[in-house]
Write a protein that holds these residues in place. Structure first.
Motif, PDB file in Angstrom:
ATOM      1  N   PHE A  49     -75.300  16.263 -35.808  1.00 34.39           N
ATOM      2  CA  PHE A  49     -76.035  15.059 -35.426  1.00 34.39           C
ATOM      3  C   PHE A  49     -75.167  14.106 -34.607  1.00 34.39           C
ATOM      4  O   PHE A  49     -75.484  12.936 -34.452  1.00 34.39           O
ATOM      5  N   GLN A  50     -74.065  14.632 -34.060  1.00 35.68           N
ATOM      6  CA  GLN A  50     -73.128  13.799 -33.303  1.00 35.68           C
ATOM      7  C   GLN A  50     -73.179  14.101 -31.813  1.00 35.68           C
ATOM      8  O   GLN A  50     -72.187  13.964 -31.102  1.00 35.68           O
ATOM      9  N   GLY A  51     -74.338  14.518 -31.332  1.00 33.16           N
ATOM     10  CA  GLY A  51     -74.511  14.769 -29.907  1.00 33.16           C
ATOM     11  C   GLY A  51     -73.895  16.080 -29.466  1.00 33.16           C
ATOM     12  O   GLY A  51     -73.430  16.889 -30.286  1.00 33.16           O
ATOM     13  N   PRO A  52     -73.848  16.313 -28.143  1.00 36.63           N
ATOM     14  CA  PRO A  52     -73.318  17.580 -27.606  1.00 36.63           C
ATOM     15  C   PRO A  52     -71.900  17.898 -28.069  1.00 36.63           C
ATOM     16  O   PRO A  52     -71.590  19.055 -28.357  1.00 36.63           O
ATOM     17  N   GLU A  53     -71.039  16.884 -28.145  1.00 33.92           N
ATOM     18  CA  GLU A  53     -69.665  17.140 -28.579  1.00 33.92           C
ATOM     19  C   GLU A  53     -69.625  17.616 -30.025  1.00 33.92           C
ATOM     20  O   GLU A  53     -68.852  18.510 -30.377  1.00 33.92           O
ATOM     21  N   GLY A  54     -70.483  17.032 -30.856  1.00 33.77           N
ATOM     22  CA  GLY A  54     -70.535  17.446 -32.253  1.00 33.77           C
ATOM     23  C   GLY A  54     -71.041  18.872 -32.399  1.00 33.77           C
ATOM     24  O   GLY A  54     -70.526  19.648 -33.210  1.00 33.77           O
ATOM     25  N   ILE A  55     -72.058  19.227 -31.595  1.00 35.12           N
ATOM     26  CA  ILE A  55     -72.592  20.588 -31.643  1.00 35.12           C
ATOM     27  C   ILE A  55     -71.526  21.595 -31.226  1.00 35.12           C
ATOM     28  O   ILE A  55     -71.356  22.640 -31.852  1.00 35.12           O
ATOM     29  N   CYS A  56     -70.790  21.270 -30.160  1.00 33.83           N
ATOM     30  CA  CYS A  56     -69.699  22.162 -29.719  1.00 33.83           C
ATOM     31  C   CYS A  56     -68.642  22.307 -30.811  1.00 33.83           C
ATOM     32  O   CYS A  56     -68.159  23.411 -31.072  1.00 33.83           O
ATOM     33  N   LYS A  57     -68.308  21.207 -31.446  1.00 34.14           N
ATOM     34  CA  LYS A  57     -67.326  21.244 -32.524  1.00 34.14           C
ATOM     35  C   LYS A  57     -67.826  22.122 -33.669  1.00 34.14           C
ATOM     36  O   LYS A  57     -67.075  22.940 -34.228  1.00 34.14           O
ATOM     37  N   ALA A 115     -84.315  17.046 -39.575  1.00 35.26           N
ATOM     38  CA  ALA A 115     -84.654  18.400 -40.023  1.00 35.26           C
ATOM     39  C   ALA A 115     -85.321  19.192 -38.892  1.00 35.26           C
ATOM     40  O   ALA A 115     -85.062  20.371 -38.717  1.00 35.26           O
ATOM     41  N   GLN A 116     -86.168  18.526 -38.122  1.00 31.40           N
ATOM     42  CA  GLN A 116     -86.789  19.169 -36.970  1.00 31.40           C
ATOM     43  C   GLN A 116     -85.749  19.548 -35.918  1.00 31.40           C
ATOM     44  O   GLN A 116     -85.823  20.612 -35.304  1.00 31.40           O
ATOM     45  N   ASP A 117     -84.766  18.660 -35.729  1.00 31.46           N
ATOM     46  CA  ASP A 117     -83.700  18.942 -34.749  1.00 31.46           C
ATOM     47  C   ASP A 117     -82.895  20.176 -35.149  1.00 31.46           C
ATOM     48  O   ASP A 117     -82.432  20.931 -34.287  1.00 31.46           O
ATOM     49  N   ILE A 118     -82.705  20.385 -36.456  1.00 28.82           N
ATOM     50  CA  ILE A 118     -81.954  21.547 -36.922  1.00 28.82           C
ATOM     51  C   ILE A 118     -82.647  22.835 -36.490  1.00 28.82           C
ATOM     52  O   ILE A 118     -81.999  23.832 -36.145  1.00 28.82           O
ATOM     53  N   LEU A 119     -83.972  22.821 -36.479  1.00 30.76           N
ATOM     54  CA  LEU A 119     -84.737  24.006 -36.094  1.00 30.76           C
ATOM     55  C   LEU A 119     -84.776  24.217 -34.587  1.00 30.76           C
ATOM     56  O   LEU A 119     -85.012  25.327 -34.115  1.00 30.76           O
ATOM     57  N   SER A 120     -84.543  23.140 -33.845  1.00 31.05           N
ATOM     58  CA  SER A 120     -84.660  23.236 -32.382  1.00 31.05           C
ATOM     59  C   SER A 120     -83.428  23.905 -31.764  1.00 31.05           C
ATOM     60  O   SER A 120     -82.295  23.663 -32.192  1.00 31.05           O
ATOM     61  N   ALA A 121     -83.685  24.735 -30.759  1.00 35.07           N
ATOM     62  CA  ALA A 121     -82.578  25.403 -30.045  1.00 35.07           C
ATOM     63  C   ALA A 121     -82.531  24.949 -28.596  1.00 35.07           C
ATOM     64  O   ALA A 121     -81.883  25.589 -27.769  1.00 35.07           O
ATOM     65  N   SER A 122     -83.209  23.869 -28.270  1.00 35.97           N
ATOM     66  CA  SER A 122     -83.246  23.405 -26.881  1.00 35.97           C
ATOM     67  C   SER A 122     -82.621  22.023 -26.753  1.00 35.97           C
ATOM     68  O   SER A 122     -82.259  21.416 -27.736  1.00 35.97           O
TER      69      SER A 122
END
Length: 213
Positions: free
Chosen positions: A109-117, A206-213
């Motif tokens: 939930f920390q934006g693109p940098e968090g997802i990459c991490k 929770a919806q964001d967790i399911l999203s892959a876009s």
């Protein structure tokens, strides 16, 4: 972008099931071999008709990235004659204890940098399990397999990012393939609310967790 084969396959009782083959190579030399490797969400709800579809696809091995703690009775793959189950747990049961899982989710939930991490951490956890599947493909090049985790998004998606990259598929196509999971996974509102309460997050998260876009 040309899609050479039907991407989605209807396997009754299984979400997010698709063939990873058929994507063109960026050097124009060919395509990823189709009907050899598939991805999906868990097989806990598969019906007898769905099992017959797996047999029709000549799938002889199923690789599951989930830990024992994740595999509730309703989410366990049933016995299937002629199809071998390989548990390749990426995380330990301790990693999937509720408080540990809450901490693990925060980074996403920390934006693109968090997802990459989060994905880099996942990749470090997954190296032995991913290696096991790569070696299986090398040893059994004509045997079809299915790879999945819970919803078939993160652990499974990261594996296929690596696989398609090694095959020489263009990065944009790899990103688009990853994003297809947003079409393949759906949960009713009450299930999202249940998950949000369990992990102390909002329904939108929770919806964001399911999203892959």
């Amino acid at each position: 972008m040309n899609v050479c084969i039907p991407r989605w396959i209807d396997v009754e009782g299984v979400k997010n099931f698709r063939d990873i083959g058929g994507w063109p190579l960026k050097d124009g030399s060919g395509y990823v071999r189709e009907r050899i490797i598939f991805r999906s969400a868990h097989l806990g709800g598969i019906t007898e008709k769905g099992i017959q579809t797996l047999r029709h696809l000549r799938i002889f091995g199923v690789f599951d990235f989930r830990s024992d703690l994740e595999i509730r009775p309703s989410m366990k793959m049933p016995e299937m004659h002629g199809i071998t189950y390989y548990q390749c747990a990426m995380y330990s049961d301790k990693d999937f204890a509720l408080e540990e899982k809450k901490e693990h989710l925060k980074v996403f939930f920390q934006g693109p940098e968090g997802i990459c991490k989060g994905y880099l951490s996942m990749l470090n956890k997954a190296k032995d399990q991913y290696r096991r599947i790569f070696l299986h493909l090398l040893d059994h090049p004509d045997t079809s397999i299915l790879v999945h985790c819970h919803i078939g998004k993160d652990r499974t998606g990261l594996f296929f990012i690596l696989l398609l990259g090694l095959c020489g598929v263009d990065d944009d196509i790899i990103a688009n393939e990853f994003a297809l999971t947003s079409l393949g996974i759906w949960e009713p509102r009450e299930r999202l609310e249940e998950g949000a309460r369990e992990y102390g997050i909002t329904v939108e998260q929770a919806q964001d967790i399911l999203s892959a876009s």
